[in-house]
Design a protein around this motif. Sequence first.
Motif, PDB file in Angstrom:
ATOM      1  N   ARG A 207      25.371  39.070  51.567  1.00 57.80           N
ATOM      2  CA  ARG A 207      24.053  38.675  51.063  1.00 57.80           C
ATOM      3  C   ARG A 207      23.689  39.394  49.775  1.00 57.80           C
ATOM      4  O   ARG A 207      23.118  38.803  48.852  1.00 57.80           O
ATOM      5  CB  ARG A 207      22.993  38.984  52.134  1.00 57.80           C
ATOM      6  CG  ARG A 207      21.563  38.593  51.756  1.00 57.80           C
ATOM      7  CD  ARG A 207      20.539  39.420  52.509  1.00 57.80           C
ATOM      8  NE  ARG A 207      20.694  40.832  52.230  1.00 57.80           N
ATOM      9  CZ  ARG A 207      20.234  41.416  51.123  1.00 57.80           C
ATOM     10  NH1 ARG A 207      19.605  40.714  50.214  1.00 57.80           N
ATOM     11  NH2 ARG A 207      20.421  42.701  50.922  1.00 57.80           N
ATOM     12  N   HIS A 208      24.041  40.677  49.686  1.00 57.77           N
ATOM     13  CA  HIS A 208      23.605  41.506  48.566  1.00 57.77           C
ATOM     14  C   HIS A 208      24.300  41.157  47.255  1.00 57.77           C
ATOM     15  O   HIS A 208      23.836  41.555  46.189  1.00 57.77           O
ATOM     16  CB  HIS A 208      23.846  42.974  48.897  1.00 57.77           C
ATOM     17  CG  HIS A 208      25.281  43.295  49.196  1.00 57.77           C
ATOM     18  ND1 HIS A 208      26.018  42.624  50.141  1.00 57.77           N
ATOM     19  CD2 HIS A 208      26.123  44.218  48.658  1.00 57.77           C
ATOM     20  CE1 HIS A 208      27.238  43.118  50.179  1.00 57.77           C
ATOM     21  NE2 HIS A 208      27.331  44.079  49.295  1.00 57.77           N
ATOM     22  N   ARG A 209      25.424  40.444  47.332  1.00 53.55           N
ATOM     23  CA  ARG A 209      26.150  40.136  46.098  1.00 53.55           C
ATOM     24  C   ARG A 209      26.441  38.649  45.923  1.00 53.55           C
ATOM     25  O   ARG A 209      27.160  38.257  45.009  1.00 53.55           O
ATOM     26  CB  ARG A 209      27.460  40.924  46.047  1.00 53.55           C
ATOM     27  CG  ARG A 209      28.371  40.740  47.240  1.00 53.55           C
ATOM     28  CD  ARG A 209      29.602  41.646  47.124  1.00 53.55           C
ATOM     29  NE  ARG A 209      30.407  41.645  48.325  1.00 53.55           N
ATOM     30  CZ  ARG A 209      31.336  40.737  48.607  1.00 53.55           C
ATOM     31  NH1 ARG A 209      31.568  39.751  47.755  1.00 53.55           N
ATOM     32  NH2 ARG A 209      32.029  40.816  49.719  1.00 53.55           N
ATOM     33  N   LYS A 210      25.876  37.817  46.784  1.00 56.36           N
ATOM     34  CA  LYS A 210      26.091  36.381  46.636  1.00 56.36           C
ATOM     35  C   LYS A 210      25.335  35.849  45.426  1.00 56.36           C
ATOM     36  O   LYS A 210      24.215  36.270  45.141  1.00 56.36           O
ATOM     37  CB  LYS A 210      25.632  35.638  47.890  1.00 56.36           C
ATOM     38  CG  LYS A 210      26.646  35.635  49.014  1.00 56.36           C
ATOM     39  CD  LYS A 210      26.183  34.756  50.152  1.00 56.36           C
ATOM     40  CE  LYS A 210      27.239  34.679  51.250  1.00 56.36           C
ATOM     41  NZ  LYS A 210      26.788  33.827  52.374  1.00 56.36           N
ATOM     42  N   GLU A 211      25.961  34.911  44.749  1.00 62.26           N
ATOM     43  CA  GLU A 211      25.325  34.232  43.622  1.00 62.26           C
ATOM     44  C   GLU A 211      25.577  32.730  43.786  1.00 62.26           C
ATOM     45  O   GLU A 211      26.435  32.146  43.120  1.00 62.26           O
ATOM     46  CB  GLU A 211      25.878  34.767  42.299  1.00 62.26           C
ATOM     47  CG  GLU A 211      25.493  36.227  42.075  1.00 62.26           C
ATOM     48  CD  GLU A 211      25.992  36.791  40.759  1.00 62.26           C
ATOM     49  OE1 GLU A 211      27.172  36.563  40.435  1.00 62.26           O
ATOM     50  OE2 GLU A 211      25.212  37.452  40.063  1.00 62.26           O
ATOM     51  N   PRO A 212      24.842  32.088  44.693  1.00 65.70           N
ATOM     52  CA  PRO A 212      25.093  30.669  44.974  1.00 65.70           C
ATOM     53  C   PRO A 212      24.751  29.798  43.775  1.00 65.70           C
ATOM     54  O   PRO A 212      23.883  30.133  42.968  1.00 65.70           O
ATOM     55  CB  PRO A 212      24.164  30.378  46.155  1.00 65.70           C
ATOM     56  CG  PRO A 212      23.071  31.387  46.023  1.00 65.70           C
ATOM     57  CD  PRO A 212      23.718  32.624  45.469  1.00 65.70           C
TER      58      PRO A 212
ATOM     59  N   ILE B  92      23.998  23.386  35.904  1.00 65.53           N
ATOM     60  CA  ILE B  92      24.259  24.181  37.101  1.00 65.53           C
ATOM     61  C   ILE B  92      23.154  25.209  37.277  1.00 65.53           C
ATOM     62  O   ILE B  92      22.790  25.914  36.338  1.00 65.53           O
ATOM     63  CB  ILE B  92      25.626  24.886  36.991  1.00 65.53           C
ATOM     64  CG1 ILE B  92      26.735  23.838  36.840  1.00 65.53           C
ATOM     65  CG2 ILE B  92      25.882  25.779  38.193  1.00 65.53           C
ATOM     66  CD1 ILE B  92      28.059  24.420  36.426  1.00 65.53           C
ATOM     67  N   GLU B  93      22.630  25.287  38.475  1.00 68.86           N
ATOM     68  CA  GLU B  93      21.619  26.284  38.823  1.00 68.86           C
ATOM     69  C   GLU B  93      22.264  27.358  39.687  1.00 68.86           C
ATOM     70  O   GLU B  93      22.998  27.047  40.627  1.00 68.86           O
ATOM     71  CB  GLU B  93      20.478  25.625  39.596  1.00 68.86           C
ATOM     72  CG  GLU B  93      19.419  26.605  40.087  1.00 68.86           C
ATOM     73  CD  GLU B  93      18.431  25.919  41.015  1.00 68.86           C
ATOM     74  OE1 GLU B  93      17.425  25.405  40.502  1.00 68.86           O
ATOM     75  OE2 GLU B  93      18.688  25.878  42.243  1.00 68.86           O
ATOM     76  N   THR B  94      22.007  28.612  39.357  1.00 63.48           N
ATOM     77  CA  THR B  94      22.534  29.709  40.155  1.00 63.48           C
ATOM     78  C   THR B  94      21.453  30.752  40.372  1.00 63.48           C
ATOM     79  O   THR B  94      20.470  30.802  39.628  1.00 63.48           O
ATOM     80  CB  THR B  94      23.758  30.357  39.476  1.00 63.48           C
ATOM     81  OG1 THR B  94      24.313  31.360  40.335  1.00 63.48           O
ATOM     82  CG2 THR B  94      23.376  31.013  38.161  1.00 63.48           C
ATOM     83  N   THR B  95      21.612  31.546  41.394  1.00 64.71           N
ATOM     84  CA  THR B  95      20.710  32.659  41.681  1.00 64.71           C
ATOM     85  C   THR B  95      21.501  33.944  41.492  1.00 64.71           C
ATOM     86  O   THR B  95      22.464  34.190  42.221  1.00 64.71           O
ATOM     87  CB  THR B  95      20.173  32.585  43.120  1.00 64.71           C
ATOM     88  OG1 THR B  95      19.503  31.333  43.300  1.00 64.71           O
ATOM     89  CG2 THR B  95      19.206  33.724  43.391  1.00 64.71           C
ATOM     90  N   VAL B  96      21.119  34.734  40.510  1.00 70.86           N
ATOM     91  CA  VAL B  96      21.917  35.905  40.164  1.00 70.86           C
ATOM     92  C   VAL B  96      21.600  37.073  41.093  1.00 70.86           C
ATOM     93  O   VAL B  96      20.509  37.172  41.660  1.00 70.86           O
ATOM     94  CB  VAL B  96      21.681  36.334  38.702  1.00 70.86           C
ATOM     95  CG1 VAL B  96      22.042  35.218  37.750  1.00 70.86           C
ATOM     96  CG2 VAL B  96      20.247  36.775  38.481  1.00 70.86           C
TER      97      VAL B  96
END
Length: 269
Positions: free
Chosen positions: A240-245, A38-42
């Motif tokens: 946007r400021h707290r999303k971690e897709p 799984i890839e995520t953007t923190v």
Amino acid sequence: MPHGDPFGSIPGPGHGHGLGRGLVEAPGPDPSIAGQLIETTVSPFHCLYQDALWLHTQSHLRLPRSESEASRLARSALLLYVQAAEALVHQAAVELGRPELAHLIGDPNRPLPLREAWALLPAIAAEEPPPALDADAPPWPQFAELLALRDSWTYPGPPSSRRAYYVSGGDGASFEPIDPRDLPPGVSPPAEFLRFPRTGLPRDPYALRPHHLDTARGVLDQAIAALDRRLDGALTRDGRHRKEPCRVVTPRPRPRADSDSDSDSDSVS
């Protein structure tokens, strides 16, 4: 939400917290399948703010048992709140700022003081010059005091600027920060020497209590909301400021059909 919290789904102390990271933007990983990559953007802002909230709540819970423990947790939470603010503005500069100007705030090799970065962000993100910032209007003076408190801990200054006053308890082992109004004659530093005038935050880190942290968080939330207004809502739009897709970067294993199992059994036999 308390203090005009711009985060919507992030409750404050005493209201519980979001657990773990917010994994958004379907399709996400299937929790029933093991072994997926799984890839995520923190979002460091989201991470640090959540940690600060947890410490904030723990500070309140520890207060009846130990003021020193509550103060220790409060100090840690305050530092994380300010670090979250730094992460927020630096991330926004990279994501919202014009490419040729984003480095003015987002370059870690040439860091700007947080107060300056906060004021500059709308100018580098907008095509047209934003309205002038009224630095004397709330919440900016209060936000400046919050940042000054953090800076006073990291740049302590000479001993004369770090004096604090306490009242000893009857047991000879406990000490409580004195209210500046209760200082005896002959010991008369200005009240601002012990507390910031607008927020009442104590300059002495040992004197920080959970109710001071309530004030600090309220100031930060109001400053974020005010900055968001100067950016026409772009700072927090759609979370946007707290999303971690996250996404699955390796194919999911093909579910085995019953016929596959039967074939395997036949071949073994």
